[in-house]
Design a protein around this motif. Sequence first.
Motif, PDB file in Angstrom:
ATOM      1  N   SER A 182       0.826  -1.201   0.000  1.00 27.06           N
ATOM      2  CA  SER A 182       0.000   0.000   0.000  1.00 27.06           C
ATOM      3  C   SER A 182       0.862   1.254   0.000  1.00 27.06           C
ATOM      4  O   SER A 182       0.571   2.217  -0.715  1.00 27.06           O
ATOM      5  N   ILE A 183       1.901   1.235   0.765  1.00 26.69           N
ATOM      6  CA  ILE A 183       2.804   2.394   0.829  1.00 26.69           C
ATOM      7  C   ILE A 183       3.507   2.580  -0.506  1.00 26.69           C
ATOM      8  O   ILE A 183       3.628   3.701  -1.011  1.00 26.69           O
ATOM      9  N   ALA A 184       3.942   1.495  -1.107  1.00 32.94           N
ATOM     10  CA  ALA A 184       4.608   1.587  -2.408  1.00 32.94           C
ATOM     11  C   ALA A 184       3.653   2.125  -3.469  1.00 32.94           C
ATOM     12  O   ALA A 184       4.038   2.955  -4.306  1.00 32.94           O
ATOM     13  N   LEU A 185       2.408   1.684  -3.448  1.00 32.86           N
ATOM     14  CA  LEU A 185       1.411   2.169  -4.396  1.00 32.86           C
ATOM     15  C   LEU A 185       1.148   3.652  -4.180  1.00 32.86           C
ATOM     16  O   LEU A 185       1.084   4.429  -5.136  1.00 32.86           O
ATOM     17  N   ALA A 186       1.006   4.061  -2.928  1.00 33.14           N
ATOM     18  CA  ALA A 186       0.760   5.472  -2.621  1.00 33.14           C
ATOM     19  C   ALA A 186       1.920   6.345  -3.075  1.00 33.14           C
ATOM     20  O   ALA A 186       1.720   7.430  -3.630  1.00 33.14           O
ATOM     21  N   LYS A 187       3.155   5.884  -2.863  1.00 36.45           N
ATOM     22  CA  LYS A 187       4.326   6.652  -3.292  1.00 36.45           C
ATOM     23  C   LYS A 187       4.391   6.766  -4.811  1.00 36.45           C
ATOM     24  O   LYS A 187       4.711   7.821  -5.349  1.00 36.45           O
TER      25      LYS A 187
END
Length: 101
Positions: A47-52
Amino acid sequence: MVDSIGAKPSVAGDRSVARVAAATPATTVQTPVQPQAKAPAAVVSDSIALAKSMASAPPIDASRVAAIKKAIATGTFPILPATIADRLMALKLSWNSNETA
């Protein structure tokens, strides 16, 4: 005219229904579904990678921007005062306009 749904009498006043042979039952095949379980930490990191990745670039459709620039340059971009007024009023009053962009 639209025919009604259901059995149609063959003769006026005859309400008998013809027999229909039973359908052959289909064999069902069940394959077990095994979900790929991810650890909660993996889900959070995904999720963090997608948001970034989504935050790294603005959400712009480059092909549409290019098409609009080309239409403005060639003088074929439609300028409709009624549409502009409608959109300005909708923006000011937080309404949704009736026309698509």
